[in-house]
Design an enzyme around this catalytic site. Structure first.
Site, PDB file in Angstrom:
ATOM      1  N   HIS A 130       0.745  -1.696  -0.045  1.00 17.01           N
ATOM      2  CA  HIS A 130      -0.541  -0.073   0.055  1.00 17.01           C
ATOM      3  C   HIS A 130       0.674   1.128  -0.239  1.00 17.01           C
ATOM      4  O   HIS A 130       2.163   1.296   0.382  1.00 17.01           O
ATOM      5  CB  HIS A 130      -0.796  -0.433   1.461  1.00 17.01           C
ATOM      6  CG  HIS A 130      -1.839   0.837   1.462  1.00 17.01           C
ATOM      7  ND1 HIS A 130      -1.563   2.347   1.796  1.00 17.01           N
ATOM      8  CD2 HIS A 130      -3.513   1.009   0.964  1.00 17.01           C
ATOM      9  CE1 HIS A 130      -2.915   3.008   1.692  1.00 17.01           C
ATOM     10  NE2 HIS A 130      -3.971   2.061   1.312  1.00 17.01           N
ATOM     11  N   ASP A 209       3.007  -4.044   8.493  1.00 18.82           N
ATOM     12  CA  ASP A 209       1.783  -3.477   7.552  1.00 18.82           C
ATOM     13  C   ASP A 209       1.007  -4.652   7.751  1.00 18.82           C
ATOM     14  O   ASP A 209       0.615  -5.405   6.790  1.00 18.82           O
ATOM     15  CB  ASP A 209       1.785  -2.659   6.528  1.00 18.82           C
ATOM     16  CG  ASP A 209       0.620  -2.437   6.215  1.00 18.82           C
ATOM     17  OD1 ASP A 209       0.025  -2.062   6.726  1.00 18.82           O
ATOM     18  OD2 ASP A 209       0.885  -2.147   4.788  1.00 18.82           O
ATOM     19  N   GLN A 212      -4.657  -5.080   6.997  1.00 23.48           N
ATOM     20  CA  GLN A 212      -5.466  -5.944   6.391  1.00 23.48           C
ATOM     21  C   GLN A 212      -5.351  -7.392   7.552  1.00 23.48           C
ATOM     22  O   GLN A 212      -6.367  -8.503   6.438  1.00 23.48           O
ATOM     23  CB  GLN A 212      -5.437  -6.388   4.925  1.00 23.48           C
ATOM     24  CG  GLN A 212      -5.529  -5.254   3.951  1.00 23.48           C
ATOM     25  CD  GLN A 212      -6.442  -4.794   3.869  1.00 23.48           C
ATOM     26  OE1 GLN A 212      -7.537  -5.656   4.407  1.00 23.48           O
ATOM     27  NE2 GLN A 212      -7.167  -3.408   3.663  1.00 23.48           N
ATOM     28  N   LYS A 235     -10.499  -1.075  10.349  1.00 23.52           N
ATOM     29  CA  LYS A 235     -10.899  -2.356   9.310  1.00 23.52           C
ATOM     30  C   LYS A 235     -10.712  -3.076  10.184  1.00 23.52           C
ATOM     31  O   LYS A 235     -11.519  -3.993   9.736  1.00 23.52           O
ATOM     32  CB  LYS A 235      -9.470  -2.585   8.815  1.00 23.52           C
ATOM     33  CG  LYS A 235      -8.828  -0.825   7.585  1.00 23.52           C
ATOM     34  CD  LYS A 235      -8.069  -1.369   7.057  1.00 23.52           C
ATOM     35  CE  LYS A 235      -6.937  -0.205   5.849  1.00 23.52           C
ATOM     36  NZ  LYS A 235      -8.017   0.419   5.131  1.00 23.52           N
ATOM     37  N   CYS A 375      -4.590   2.777  -4.184  1.00 23.13           N
ATOM     38  CA  CYS A 375      -3.584   2.645  -3.311  1.00 23.13           C
ATOM     39  C   CYS A 375      -2.382   1.703  -2.979  1.00 23.13           C
ATOM     40  O   CYS A 375      -1.544   1.918  -2.900  1.00 23.13           O
ATOM     41  CB  CYS A 375      -3.848   3.254  -1.650  1.00 23.13           C
ATOM     42  SG  CYS A 375      -4.811   4.463  -1.110  1.00 23.13           S
TER      43      CYS A 375
END
Ligand code: 7TS
Length: 417
Positions: A130, A209, A212, A235, A375
């Protein structure tokens, strides 16, 4: 954290009744919300926790010596402890509250990167990142003279790990990678990369990261053996404007603060100041207290549902969606072929319609998806497409909603041929 009480299958109808925003009409049709990779809806328990905080406990944290301030501080620190346990951190003081993933990665890029990177050093990313795990590193690379190298992806949206040995060396100072891809839904083999880093570039710091991943995977930062883990609350059924950076204590302690101001100091003199202990050293200014309270409620909620069951549910919906898209014909589905390697993200292209036209027509049918580059422009470039259409699921989505998506795509087809 083990979720032993979690059912193996979700009672979707019961869960749906917990999410007020799902029960509405859009353009005269009942809403089908399939944009969960962008943000998930919030259960009543989270909304109520935030409301209750403002109704009864609102005060600033750590400062006031009064009852409301104590309650606000308890909510703020209590939320931290719950979220820390949720991602497998043994010590809640290793969890810094941030605005979200973007803020967390920028914190590491600037507070760690600016002091530890210089000319000749290398930053290892993947083209599956991302932008929030690309652009901060480009900014820091430009200022420090460090060089960025990339893990490529294959036609199935999987990292090309055969290249890893030549990408890692004594020059590699940081490896920053996504755990689960928002653009393609790939569940990345981060364990394999971490093992490779430890052998070939043991000096390198690893950041994941997890934007998700925390909503669906049983994330255990200790077992992953990484240095930093970034994620967003919104999220995973939590409020917007709150997220976290987990960091190993020694890493956080060796870093200078990212921002200066109230709450983050121990002592202020005319010429210098000293810092508060970790994590408060990185939490300058009045923080998002309501957000932290909401995060505690979100973790309680997800704990009751069970992440394993959420992941299985998402994978089932992805498999069903891909099967139905293939039946339609003229549709290209991006990302891994093997369902176990995917999350509840289905990125696709239609031969005859631009993704933005697809999402516009779907919206008139009450179906919310995202179209665009997500993104992740390097991914779009890799596949030579300007954009994709993306349906993304969460715990409350149903097969009937997938059918509504497919029916609405039939309308797209009848428009564009
Ligand atoms: N990393 C990944 C893998 C993401 O999916 C996102 C947001 C971010 C970082 C940034 O998170 P933020 O909370 O700081 O914005 N992804 C998306 C998306 O796919 N559509 O909208 C936001």
């Amino acid at each position: 954290m083990a979720e032993t009480t979690a059912p193996t299958r979700l009672d979707i109808e019961a869960l749906r009744s917990d999410f007020p925003a799902l029960h509405q009409e859009v353009h005269g049709k009942s809403l089908v919300y399939l944009d969960n990779a962008a943000t998930t809806q919030k259960p009543r328990a989270v909304i109520d926790a935030v409301d209750a905080y403002y109704d009864h406990d609102n005060a600033n944290v750590h400062r006031g010596m009064h009852e409301l301030s104590r309650r606000a501080t308890d909510g703020y620190e209590g939320g931290r402890a719950k979220v820390a346990a949720w991602i497998g951190a043994s010590d809640p003081t290793e969890l810094v509250w941030t605005k979200g993933t973007t803020d967390a990665i920028n914190l590491v890029a600037f507070a760690w990167g600016m002091d530890h990177l210089s000319e000749g050093d290398e930053i290892l990313l993947s083209i599956l990142e991302h932008h929030s795990n690309l652009v901060p590193w480009q900014m820091v690379a430009r200022r420090t003279g460090a060089k960025i190298r990339y893990i490529e992806i294959d036609d199935d949206g999987e990292w090309v790990l055969e290249d890893l040995p030549k990408l890692l060396s004594a020059r590699t100072k940081i490896v920053a990678l996504n755990h689960v891809s928002n653009a393609l839904g790939t569940i990345n083999p981060v364990e394999t990369v971490v093992a490779g880093v430890r052998v070939r570039a043991p000096q390198a710091v690893v950041l994941l990261d997890g934007a998700q991943a925390t909503p669906i995977l049983d994330v255990d930062v200790q077992a992953l053996g990484v240095d930093f883990y970034a994620f967003s609350g919104h999220k995973m059924a939590g409020p917007t404007g709150i997220g976290g950076l987990w960091g190993r204590k020694e890493r956080l302690e060796e870093m200078e603060p990212y921002q200066g101001g109230g709450e983050m100091i121990s002592l202020v003199e005319r010429d210098y100041s000293t810092w508060a202990d970790v994590p408060h050293k990185f939490e300058a200014g009045t923080p998002n207290i309501a957000g932290a309270v909401g995060m505690g409620a979100a973790v309680d909620y997800l704990q009751r549902v069970g992440r394993r069951a959420i992941l299985e549910h998402e994978q089932e919906l992805s498999a069903y969606t891909i099967e139905r898209l293939r039946e339609m014909g003229g549709v290209r589905v991006w990302g891994p072929r093997v369902m176990e390697r995917r999350s509840g993200v289905v990125s696709f292209s239609m031969e005859t319609a631009h993704p933005h036209d697809i999402s516009t027509i779907l919206d008139t049918e009450g179906v919310a998806i995202r179209a665009g580059h997500h993104c992740a422009q390097l991914v779009m470039k890799r596949y030579d497409v300007p954009a994709t259409a993306r349906a993304s699921f969460y715990l409350y989505n149903t097969r009937d909603e997938v059918d509504r998506l497919i029916d609405a795509l039939g309308t797209v087809r009848s428009f564009f041929g």
